[in-house]
Design an enzyme around this catalytic site. Structure first.
Site, PDB file in Angstrom:
ATOM      1  N   TYR A  49     -52.761 -22.388 -95.833  1.00  0.00           N
ATOM      2  CA  TYR A  49     -53.334 -21.410 -96.761  1.00  0.00           C
ATOM      3  C   TYR A  49     -53.634 -22.047 -98.115  1.00  0.00           C
ATOM      4  CZ  TYR A  49     -51.952 -17.536 -93.685  1.00  0.00           C
ATOM      5  OH  TYR A  49     -51.821 -16.664 -92.632  1.00  0.00           O
ATOM      6  N   LYS A  70     -18.205 -13.216 -95.607  1.00  0.00           N
ATOM      7  CA  LYS A  70     -19.235 -12.275 -96.037  1.00  0.00           C
ATOM      8  C   LYS A  70     -20.616 -12.901 -95.829  1.00  0.00           C
ATOM      9  CE  LYS A  70     -18.972 -13.791-100.871  1.00  0.00           C
ATOM     10  NZ  LYS A  70     -18.770 -13.380-102.272  1.00  0.00           N
ATOM     11  N   MET A 108     -45.536 -17.818 -93.128  1.00  0.00           N
ATOM     12  CA  MET A 108     -44.480 -16.868 -92.779  1.00  0.00           C
ATOM     13  C   MET A 108     -43.670 -17.346 -91.577  1.00  0.00           C
ATOM     14  SD  MET A 108     -44.668 -12.821 -91.733  1.00  0.00           S
ATOM     15  CE  MET A 108     -45.098 -12.252 -93.388  1.00  0.00           C
ATOM     16  N   ARG A 123     -18.070  -9.151-114.223  1.00  0.00           N
ATOM     17  CA  ARG A 123     -18.872  -8.652-113.120  1.00  0.00           C
ATOM     18  C   ARG A 123     -18.230  -7.381-112.583  1.00  0.00           C
ATOM     19  NH1 ARG A 123     -19.957 -12.664-108.117  1.00  0.00           N
ATOM     20  NH2 ARG A 123     -17.752 -12.176-107.760  1.00  0.00           N
TER      21      ARG A 123
END
Length: 814
Positions: free
Chosen positions: A709, A483, A758, A581
């Site tokens: 930054y 997964k 980023m 859960r």
């Protein structure tokens, strides 16, 4: 038939169970999955710490194998094949290889050391092959298994052997020495690799030098410690940068991208150019030069050939190709043994039923051309290759031996015709000798390259899988979780490898993950752990198997199953034992039984639950309470419904911490990817993923300037800053910046300075000798995923699964 194989197997110490099957043997195999196994195969059923190949004997009989070396004859196979019964199949393989080696009498170069063995072997092959018919270890086949397989490939036409020997603990070399029996020894660098297997450096050197006990001459860099372990029978042929008493004294100077070596040997003085400047490559090149001197090559030949040395790629890589193709890149060698390995790898990683092989002329087979290309044709047929593209004058002459084959005289001719050749929806093996420059073909067929890649080591995945398999009790099945895009490592490629390893189940979180795998050809049963009710129709359509965890979900699925007139469709019932859960709680079990009793549309394939604290032994009482409740509730379901489902409760941590609760199946997750919650177990797993990038730009800033930054980093002294093209959009946490985290460049730590951007981050490389374009390790061996997770106060799962899918995955096998 190879009579030497027949003679060799008959000389090992074994009890022969003759069931009157022919001993027409032509090949030796230890891999049950290879499509090359057949009636002429002698199969050694090796027993490792993680897997026992005896379980595959019956399957091999079904594909025609009739001769086996075993420690015992598996049930139901007693009369179906011939068996050589031995005490230890690995020792038998080694004894067999030693017998086989004894049939040949020509120079054998044996190479050992801590580093550089494979590179020296490949370079020697390049340097000597114009004058010899060379047999060498394929890839890095230097282990207790790899060495015998390498030696067994010798045939009558070879007149020089080059074999490498690697060891990790004391006493291993004696097994390899009796197989290789080198006449010339080459000792490469002695470093720290595998230090943990030896008491001290002396023991390590002594063990490695024992490979050379029958060698006439041993080549090594002059060192007093090494000389104390030279066997009296061997002549030392030494070199040195500092000691003029060595047989060869070397000085060096670097010019542009080259190194010029000045060689002083006897009364000769001459220069040799090599296209490298790093110390390891220089030392490896000198080892090769020493062999040329040993064979009395003239100065001009040495100079001409040494300047043509090249970087050695030791890995088979899987790359994304154009038009939904996948590419196996093996574009640097073309010999018969490595072709067999590459074809097996293609089969394990094929992403389509259509398989194309682009192959150059094949060199150094030791066979006549007609024999060679007949054997290559047999390999192509046994591996069910759809199309062959041959490049080279010789393979063009033997085009008639291949079906669906087109040939070109050279690589340039193929490239000129490239637009007229259709490549789509297929797996392509590109296999060519270096002189054919097949890297040009790889560039044509590969998708746009990326500076930042996540490299996935498929050998490590196989190793980790077998590590956990070895912890399982007999007959316990294994489901592997793929997964979340294989925990960030790539879903399909890993699923394909797991299918090759014959795991029992795959687990995904959502239906679309399973549908994607089914569309790509995965045949294994796939369980969907978190199916949404709206996905039930698609789950049925694609033959996925849903986990059912609530009465609402069960009723919805039963309604659809009835509408589609299904019969015994597999479902998996999840019960809540304390995780709170998902799952049926104890007070809903009676309603669950009532809903399922007598229902013929579905079949309860398994009953599962999920442990909340299997990784934390401080909560052992709670864990045991979960196990007890699971036992109680699952037993009630089995009893009331009169079913025999698979029961599974344990995840990766539970496999090791609660072995008595493995039940019928376990679910392996993060452990497959080399991550364990136990510090001791972590040491035994192999690193799977290495996130790499490059240096885009380097700049020097004065004291007082800032970086990034918000001016979070202020230089207190002149600082050299490197910019790396990876950032938080790629999955690098912003919290890993501002000197908390680091990357590795040239094996040194480079602190991340300023905020992570980023698409970029900046590091301090003031103390590192590096340049633009140099490789950068974001995580892998250092820093490890565990290190990053601890520093960020999170878990390794989050670090791995955060890596964006815009980061290209490259899969490789050593």
């Amino acid at each position: 038939m190879n009579p030497k194989i027949v003679n060799s197997i008959q000389k090992i110490e074994a009890t022969f169970i003759d069931n009157n099957f022919a001993l027409t043997l032509d090949a030796v195999s230890i891999d049950s999955r290879s499509l090359q196994n057949g009636s002429q195969t002698l199969f050694f059923a090796l027993v490792g710490s993680n897997i026992d190949a005896h379980i595959y004997v019956e399957d091999l009989i079904d594909v025609g194998v009739r001769n086996f070396v075993v420690t015992h004859i598996p049930k139901n196979c007693e009369t179906k094949a011939n068996f050589y019964v031995v005490k230890d199949t690995l020792m038998a393989l080694q004894d067999f290889a030693a017998q086989y080696r004894s049939f040949f009498d020509f120079p054998i170069i044996g190479i050992t050391g801590s580093n550089g063995k494979t590179i020296v072997k490949e370079w020697l092959n390049f340097l000597l092959s114009p004058d010899f018919n060379v047999i060498r270890s394929p890839k890095s086949y230097n282990s207790q298994v790899g060495v015998p397989l390498s030696v067994i490939a010798i045939n009558e036409q070879h007149n020089l052997g080059i074999f490498e020997a690697g060891i990790s603990v004391s006493t291993e070399m004696k097994n390899l020495q009796k197989i290789i029996k080198p006449t010339l020894g080459v000792l490469t660098n002695i470093g720290s690799a595998h230090d943990e297997g030896f008491i001290n450096l002396d023991e390590k050197i002594k063990e490695k030098m024992s490979l050379f006990q029958t060698a006439e001459t041993v080549i090594y860099q002059m060192d007093e410690k090494i000389e104390s372990f030279i066997f009296p029978i061997a002549n030392a042929f030494t070199w040195s940068f500092i000691n003029k008493d060595a047989d060869v004294f070397v000085t060096k100077k670097k010019i542009a991208e080259l190194t010029i070596l000045n060689i002083q040997h006897r009364k000769e003085h001459f220069d040799v150019k090599i296209p490298f400047q790093d110390q390891a490559s220089i030392e490896n090149a000198i080892s090769c030069l020493m062999v040329l001197l040993y064979f009395k090559y003239d100065q001009q030949t040495i100079q001409n050939r040494m300047q043509l040395l090249f970087p050695v790629e030791m890995r088979l890589k899987v790359k994304n190709g154009i038009n939904n193709c996948s590419i196996i890149d093996d574009s640097y060698s073309s010999d018969f043994q490595s072709l067999k390995i590459a074809l097996d790898f293609l089969e394990s990683q094929k992403q389509s039923g259509n398989k194309t092989v682009i192959i150059s002329d094949i060199f150094q087979s030791g066979l006549t051309m007609d024999e060679l290309y007949s054997k290559v044709s047999d390999l192509i047929i046994s591996n069910k290759i759809s199309r062959v593209i041959g490049i080279g004058e010789t393979i063009s002459e033997y085009k008639h031996k291949f079906e669906n084959c087109v040939t070109y005289q050279n690589t340039a001719e193929f490239i000129a015709d490239y637009e007229n050749v259709d490549f789509s929806n297929e797996s392509i093996l590109i296999k060519g000798a270096r002189s054919f420059q097949f890297e040009q073909i790889v560039q044509l067929l590969e998708e746009k390259t990326h500076e930042t890649v996540l490299e996935i080591n498929l050998n490590a995945i196989s190793y980790n899988l077998n590590f956990y398999k070895a912890k399982l009790k007999p007959n316990v099945k294994i489901m592997v979780m793929v997964k979340a895009f294989g925990y960030g490592n790539g879903g399909f490629e890993i699923a394909k490898l797991l299918e090759h390893h014959k795991v029992d189940y795959l687990g995904v979180a959502f239906a679309d993950e399973g549908i994607s795998l089914k569309n790509l050809g995965i045949q294994l049963p796939i369980m969907v752990l978190n199916p949404e009710n709206t996905s039930f129709s698609a789950i049925i359509q694609y033959q996925l198997e849903p986990e059912i965890y609530s009465l609402k979900g069960l009723r919805a699925f039963l309604k659809i199953a009835a509408q589609k007139e299904l019969k015994h469709f597999p479902i998996h019932i999840k019960i809540d034992t304390g995780m709170h859960r998902l799952g049926f709680e104890a007070n809903t079990i009676d309603e669950l039984i009532a809903a399922l009793k007598g229902n013929q549309t579905v079949k309860v394939k398994s009953i599962l639950s999920h442990m909340a604290t299997s990784d934390d032994m401080q909560h052992i009482e709670f864990a045991n309470s979960q196990i007890d409740l699971y036992e109680k509730l699952s037993s009630k379901l089995i009893r009331e419904l009169q079913i025999q489902p698979i029961r599974h409760l344990m995840n990766t941590s539970g496999i090791s911490n609660f072995p008595n609760a493995q039940y019928d199946m376990v679910r392996l997750g993060i452990g497959l990817y080399g991550i364990s919650n136990g510090s001791e177990e972590q040491k035994k797993l192999e690193n799977v993923g290495t996130l790499k990038s490059i240096i885009s730009q380097i700049r020097a800033i004065p004291a007082g300037d800032s970086v990034g930054y918000g001016r979070k980093f202020m230089a207190v002294k002149p600082t050299t800053v490197a910019t790396i093209p990876i950032g938080y959009a790629d999955g690098i946490a912003r919290g890993w910046g501002n000197e908390l985290g680091f990357v590795t460049i040239k094996n040194k730590k480079a602190p991340i300075i300023g905020n992570v951007c980023m698409d970029m981050l900046m590091v301090d490389v003031t103390e590192i000798d590096c340049k633009e374009g140099d490789a950068v390790i974001i995580f892998g061996q250092s820093p490890t995923v565990n290190e990053i997770a601890r520093a960020l106060n999170t878990i390794p799962y989050e670090v791995l699964t955060s890596i964006s899918q815009r980061v290209k995955r490259v899969f490789y096998r050593e």
